[in-house]
Design an enzyme around this catalytic site. Structure first.
Site, mmCIF file in Angstrom:
data_model
loop_
_atom_site.group_PDB
_atom_site.id
_atom_site.type_symbol
_atom_site.label_atom_id
_atom_site.label_comp_id
_atom_site.label_asym_id
_atom_site.label_seq_id
_atom_site.Cartn_x
_atom_site.Cartn_y
_atom_site.Cartn_z
ATOM 1 N N GLU A 1 8.307 10.738 10.213
ATOM 2 C CA GLU A 1 7.069 10.631 10.987
ATOM 3 C C GLU A 1 6.456 12.032 11.220
ATOM 4 O OE1 GLU A 1 4.939 8.392 11.624
ATOM 5 O OE2 GLU A 1 3.804 9.418 13.185
ATOM 6 N N TRP A 2 6.135 12.710 10.135
ATOM 7 C CA TRP A 2 5.400 13.979 10.186
ATOM 8 C C TRP A 2 6.011 14.958 11.202
ATOM 9 C CZ3 TRP A 2 3.100 13.675 5.757
ATOM 10 C CH2 TRP A 2 2.543 12.478 5.325
ATOM 11 N N GLU B 1 -3.383 -0.096 8.218
ATOM 12 C CA GLU B 1 -2.185 0.295 8.982
ATOM 13 C C GLU B 1 -2.299 -0.241 10.397
ATOM 14 O OE1 GLU B 1 -1.190 4.483 9.212
ATOM 15 O OE2 GLU B 1 -1.547 4.750 7.072
ATOM 16 N N ASN C 1 -6.619 9.039 2.999
ATOM 17 C CA ASN C 1 -6.123 8.451 4.233
ATOM 18 C C ASN C 1 -6.517 9.321 5.417
ATOM 19 O OD1 ASN C 1 -4.236 6.475 5.642
ATOM 20 N ND2 ASN C 1 -3.385 8.441 6.301
ATOM 21 N N GLU C 2 -7.333 8.762 6.310
ATOM 22 C CA GLU C 2 -7.632 9.368 7.614
ATOM 23 C C GLU C 2 -8.210 10.780 7.555
ATOM 24 O OE1 GLU C 2 -4.107 9.002 10.021
ATOM 25 O OE2 GLU C 2 -4.279 6.839 10.125
ATOM 26 N N TRP D 1 2.267 -1.014 9.419
ATOM 27 C CA TRP D 1 2.866 0.311 9.293
ATOM 28 C C TRP D 1 4.153 0.286 10.083
ATOM 29 C CZ3 TRP D 1 2.024 4.361 6.175
ATOM 30 C CH2 TRP D 1 2.866 5.470 6.382
ATOM 31 N N ASN E 1 -7.182 1.984 9.822
ATOM 32 C CA ASN E 1 -5.886 2.247 10.443
ATOM 33 C C ASN E 1 -6.103 2.250 11.944
ATOM 34 O OD1 ASN E 1 -4.859 2.631 7.918
ATOM 35 N ND2 ASN E 1 -4.356 4.804 8.174
ATOM 36 N N TYR F 1 -4.141 1.754 15.921
ATOM 37 C CA TYR F 1 -2.909 1.621 16.694
ATOM 38 C C TYR F 1 -3.137 1.326 18.168
ATOM 39 C CZ TYR F 1 -0.461 3.387 12.583
ATOM 40 O OH TYR F 1 0.047 3.518 11.322
ATOM 41 N N ARG G 1 0.850 -1.189 0.000
ATOM 42 C CA ARG G 1 0.000 0.000 0.000
ATOM 43 C C ARG G 1 0.886 1.238 0.000
ATOM 44 N NH1 ARG G 1 -2.622 3.116 4.753
ATOM 45 N NH2 ARG G 1 -3.826 4.593 3.541
ATOM 46 N N HIS H 1 -2.645 11.006 0.707
ATOM 47 C CA HIS H 1 -2.125 10.797 2.062
ATOM 48 C C HIS H 1 -1.476 12.111 2.523
ATOM 49 C CE1 HIS H 1 -0.768 7.468 5.031
ATOM 50 N NE2 HIS H 1 -0.432 8.618 5.583
HETATM 51 C C1 GBH Z 1 -1.046 7.160 10.748
HETATM 52 O O1 GBH Z 1 -1.797 8.082 11.421
HETATM 53 C C2 GBH Z 1 -0.640 7.757 9.428
HETATM 54 O O2 GBH Z 1 -1.501 7.351 8.392
HETATM 55 C C3 GBH Z 1 0.779 7.499 9.065
HETATM 56 O O3 GBH Z 1 1.150 8.326 8.011
HETATM 57 C C4 GBH Z 1 1.653 7.671 10.288
HETATM 58 O O4 GBH Z 1 3.007 7.596 9.992
HETATM 59 C C5 GBH Z 1 1.263 6.617 11.275
HETATM 60 O O5 GBH Z 1 -0.077 6.731 11.601
HETATM 61 C C6 GBH Z 1 2.045 6.646 12.579
HETATM 62 O O6 GBH Z 1 1.762 7.789 13.305
HETATM 63 O O7 GBH Z 1 -3.903 12.971 19.977
HETATM 64 O O8 GBH Z 1 -3.199 11.239 21.465
HETATM 65 O O9 GBH Z 1 -4.416 10.669 19.497
HETATM 66 C C7 GBH Z 1 -2.039 7.842 12.776
HETATM 67 C C8 GBH Z 1 -2.850 8.922 13.321
HETATM 68 C C9 GBH Z 1 -3.583 9.820 15.277
HETATM 69 C C10 GBH Z 1 -1.235 9.393 15.135
HETATM 70 C C11 GBH Z 1 -3.350 10.842 16.309
HETATM 71 C C12 GBH Z 1 -1.001 10.402 16.229
HETATM 72 C C13 GBH Z 1 -1.877 11.788 17.904
HETATM 73 C C14 GBH Z 1 -1.901 11.443 19.314
HETATM 74 N N1 GBH Z 1 -2.450 9.541 14.506
HETATM 75 N N2 GBH Z 1 -2.136 10.680 17.015
HETATM 76 S S1 GBH Z 1 -3.442 11.600 20.084
#
Ligand code: GBH
Length: 502
Positions: A460-461, A405, A194-195, A453, A335, A337, A102, A148
């Site tokens: 990482e942004w 992801e 994406n998201e 992922w 996605n 986590y 992807r 994205h």
């Molecule tokens: C994904 O987003 C992205 O698609 C990807 O590009 C990125 O590298 C990957 O995750 C890893 O971060 O305010 O406590 O929730 C994940 C989305 C949601 C990650 C919000 C960070 C912030 C912390 N994200 N989060 S919180």
């Protein structure tokens, strides 16, 4: 001992040992024979070659060069240099036994200025053709995300991108048509966005991601994130309709969107307000997009009631489009986590409150943590929440789920030894795959595939190169790739565990 190594030492004792109990049956993990797996990346995070071959600037090229830096002093001008090294990367994927990859297309690489009357950049088209052909030559199925997070800067300059629904939608339709026309003979799996939650809230409310719009003087954080969301939903639906009418009959591919979201547990299980808060948080995070897109309905009642006039309304024509397109979406792209606790606060909310005054935390009312922390405080190992979210989504939308992801950065991973022998990640991945297995075999949820992922450590942004999410280590001085133990763990797991019938 460095602070990071110290964190790892703590995690090592309390975390890993507490996770190896026999009550966690990763040893019995099984997955369906036709379950697919692969890895995910995003253009800005891995490609590099930021200004090469006539690529135009995106909002991330701008954002990562702001002074003072909003991205830990770093940018992705070069990052993993996937643009030049994709061939080696595809071979690596093949050697790890992946079925699918992807990746996303950088809009400003194929249309540098982005707009519907702006010229196409054939050099950009050529890059994605070479990548797609290389994948197919190695028997790896491409899954392409059109967007994205990297809108062409020129569109942001012209009309503030997502804040102008009509203009954005028309430009995005043309961009999507171009991609279907040029790549759709070989790409049969498409993701529009994406998201959308992250684009709306993180990009246009708190501003921790590009364009960081709330930093500007004219900003209105009360309404703008919801307008951005509205634009994303309608643009998605239009492109789904275009694909179904003009391309699907000959190309036979499938299309959908990727939504992210934590799962939420009540902060205090004895309080009805907290139990409701967990549900409402899921509706504000996922239902916001999921209900209109997958059910062809209006926004969730909880959102309409709380946000009132701050939330845009769908016209009759919009609702017709949503109804006509909802069942074309072929899968739910998830996605995911981690999990958090949700607590209903009663203090008066800020004017631009976007949660119905629900606080998120990693610790509940009894002082229990949701799970061991990775190197990102928000990302904790909580596989039980993942299983519950798979069930929640399946029950609400009844679509096959593709986990688009999932992954984590290990505590202490700046140390190469820890990065290579990434026990924390192996455990995380094992437990999360086990949740999928349980959701399939015990709960009857239809989960079709899994993308880790990420393929490799990358940009990482706003955190720059700090957190490493890859199953392949990247040395950012030499750009050398080395698979971590987790890469072999996944290779072995998918080789040996895919047999059961769902
Ligand atoms: C994904 O987003 C992205 O698609 C990807 O590009 C990125 O590298 C990957 O995750 C890893 O971060 O305010 O406590 O929730 C994940 C989305 C949601 C990650 C919000 C960070 C912030 C912390 N994200 N989060 S919180």
């Amino acid at each position: 001992m460095s602070q990071e190594a110290d964190m790892w030492a703590q995690a090592d004792q309390t975390t890993i040992s507490s996770l190896t109990g026999s009550d966690i049956p990763v040893e019995n993990l099984k997955l369906p024979a036709n379950f697919v797996w692969g890895a995910a990346t995003a253009a800005y995070q891995v490609e590099g070659a930021a200004a090469q071959d006539s690529k135009g600037k995106s909002i991330w090229d701008t954002y990562s060069h702001l002074e003072p830096s909003r991205t830990n002093g770093e940018n992705a001008d070069v990052t993993c240099d996937h643009y030049h090294q994709f061939d080696e990367d595809v071979k690596l994927m093949k050697s790890l036994g992946m079925d699918t990859y992807r990746f996303s297309i950088a809009w400003s690489r194929v249309i540098p200025l982005g707009g519907r009357n702006d010229p196409v950049n054939e050099l950009g088209i050529c890059f994605y053709n070479r990548l797609i052909d290389c994948l197919l030559a190695h028997g790896i199925t491409p899954s392409v995300t059109l967007y994205h997070w990297d809108v062409p800067q020129a569109l942001y300059d012209r009309y503030k991108a997502f804040l102008n629904t009509t203009e954005f939608r028309a430009d995005y339709e043309r961009y999507a048509r171009l991609c279907f026309t040029r790549f759709g003979d070989r790409v049969q799996s498409w993701v529009t966005f994406n998201e959308p939650y992250i684009i709306s809230i993180f990009g246009h409310l708190n501003g921790s991601l590009a364009p960081g719009h709330c930093l500007e003087a004219s900003t209105d954080t009360k309404t703008e994130p919801w307008r951005v969301g509205h634009t994303l939903i309608l643009s998605h639906a239009s492109v789904v309709q275009i694909y179904a009418k003009e391309f699907q009959p000959s190309q036979n591919g499938k299309i959908s969107i990727v939504l992210n979201g934590h799962f939420y547990e009540a902060h205090d299980e004895s309080k009805q307000a907290d139990i409701d808060a967990a549900q409402v948080r899921l509706e504000f995070y996922i239902g916001w997009f999921g209900d209109p897109i997958f059910l062809g309905k209006d926004y969730p009642a909880s959102m309409k009631e709380y946000l009132g006039a701050r939330l845009p309304s769908f016209t009759l024509e919009d609702l017709e489009l949503l109804k006509a397109t909802c069942s074309i979406n072929a899968f739910y792209g998830m996605n995911h986590y981690s999990t958090k606790f949700a607590r209903q606060l009663t203090t008066p909310p800020a004017e631009d409150d976007w949660t119905r005054k629900i606080e998120e935390s990693a610790v509940n009312s009894k002082g229990e943590e949701i799970g061991p922390a990775s190197s990102m405080p928000w990302l904790r190992i909580a596989p039980g929440g993942f299983r519950k979210l798979l069930n929640w989504v399946w029950k609400r939308y009844h679509l096959p789920i593709l986990v688009t992801e999932n992954g984590c950065p290990c505590p202490g991973e700046a140390d190469v030894k820890i990065a290579m022998d990434d026990q924390f990640r192996q455990r995380y991945l094992g437990l999360y795959l086990d949740s999928i297995s349980q959701a399939i075999y015990e709960d009857g949820v239809n989960v079709e595939g899994y993308y880790v992922w990420s393929l490799m450590d990358n940009f990482e942004w706003s955190s720059g190169y700090g957190p490493r999410y890859g199953i392949v280590h990247v040395d950012f001085n030499t750009l050398k790739r080395t698979p971590k133990k987790s890469a072999y763990y996944l290779q072995e797991t998918f080789k040996t565990r895919r047999k059961g019938q769902p």
